[in-house]
Design a protein around this motif. Sequence first.
Motif, mmCIF file in Angstrom:
data_model
loop_
_atom_site.group_PDB
_atom_site.id
_atom_site.type_symbol
_atom_site.label_atom_id
_atom_site.label_comp_id
_atom_site.label_asym_id
_atom_site.label_seq_id
_atom_site.Cartn_x
_atom_site.Cartn_y
_atom_site.Cartn_z
ATOM 1 N N GLU A 61 0.861 -1.182 0.000
ATOM 2 C CA GLU A 61 0.000 0.000 0.000
ATOM 3 C C GLU A 61 0.900 1.236 0.000
ATOM 4 N N THR A 62 1.531 1.471 -1.129
ATOM 5 C CA THR A 62 2.506 2.560 -1.232
ATOM 6 C C THR A 62 2.147 3.613 -2.264
ATOM 7 N N HIS A 63 1.366 3.267 -3.278
ATOM 8 C CA HIS A 63 1.028 4.163 -4.378
ATOM 9 C C HIS A 63 -0.495 4.196 -4.542
ATOM 10 N N PHE A 64 -1.078 5.400 -4.478
ATOM 11 C CA PHE A 64 -2.531 5.533 -4.551
ATOM 12 C C PHE A 64 -2.957 6.627 -5.513
ATOM 13 N N ALA A 88 -3.134 17.499 3.332
ATOM 14 C CA ALA A 88 -3.194 17.771 4.774
ATOM 15 C C ALA A 88 -4.050 16.722 5.486
ATOM 16 N N THR A 89 -5.134 16.319 4.858
ATOM 17 C CA THR A 89 -6.009 15.294 5.433
ATOM 18 C C THR A 89 -5.280 13.961 5.580
ATOM 19 N N LEU A 90 -4.400 13.670 4.628
ATOM 20 C CA LEU A 90 -3.682 12.387 4.610
ATOM 21 C C LEU A 90 -2.221 12.527 5.053
ATOM 22 N N GLN A 91 -1.948 13.537 5.859
ATOM 23 C CA GLN A 91 -0.585 13.825 6.303
ATOM 24 C C GLN A 91 0.089 12.610 6.954
ATOM 25 N N ASP A 92 -0.618 11.904 7.822
ATOM 26 C CA ASP A 92 -0.020 10.751 8.509
ATOM 27 C C ASP A 92 0.388 9.661 7.513
ATOM 28 N N GLU A 93 -0.481 9.398 6.555
ATOM 29 C CA GLU A 93 -0.179 8.362 5.560
ATOM 30 C C GLU A 93 0.994 8.791 4.664
ATOM 31 N N LEU A 94 1.031 10.078 4.304
ATOM 32 C CA LEU A 94 2.082 10.573 3.410
ATOM 33 C C LEU A 94 3.444 10.657 4.092
ATOM 34 N N GLY A 96 4.210 8.461 6.298
ATOM 35 C CA GLY A 96 4.439 7.063 6.648
ATOM 36 C C GLY A 96 4.746 6.238 5.420
ATOM 37 N N SER A 97 3.914 5.239 5.182
ATOM 38 C CA SER A 97 4.222 4.255 4.143
ATOM 39 C C SER A 97 3.779 4.641 2.734
ATOM 40 N N VAL A 98 2.977 5.697 2.581
ATOM 41 C CA VAL A 98 2.526 6.077 1.241
ATOM 42 C C VAL A 98 3.626 6.869 0.545
#
Length: 137
Positions: A61-64, A88-94, A96-98
């Motif tokens: 789960e690295t590329h979306f 900004a909404t996906l800051q934690d994912e970005l 992290g592993s994304v």
Amino acid sequence: QEDTPRHKPATMIIRRAMSVATSPSFPITQSITSKLKEAFDPVYLDVINESHMHNVPKNSETHFKVVVVSEEFVKTKSLIARHRLVNATLQDELTGSVHALSIVAKTPSQWNDMQAKGDKIMSSPSCRGGDGSLPSR
């Protein structure tokens, strides 16, 4: 809301994202879907895991790519401002592993116009190799 090809209830439209996102084996997809739904109350949302197109291990789960259609974007006119809101909404994912996130952010009017013209969201290109820092499949 009427059930037409151009404007379907969100419960029907989020089906692809939800079928993957509700699986505990895809926690990043689930997190992205949940956060985007909460932040934007989208009339259309598609969270597409494109990791399989890249040199990463199976089921990564690295590329979306996310397609978000929301009234929220009516007041946010510029494309860069919309992308900043999603980022900004996906800051934690970005942080992290994304590794990569492609964003399509439209107003319902823009989406309906696009659908009426028969325009489609462009497919992402296949991986061109990368730097080799990720483990092989």
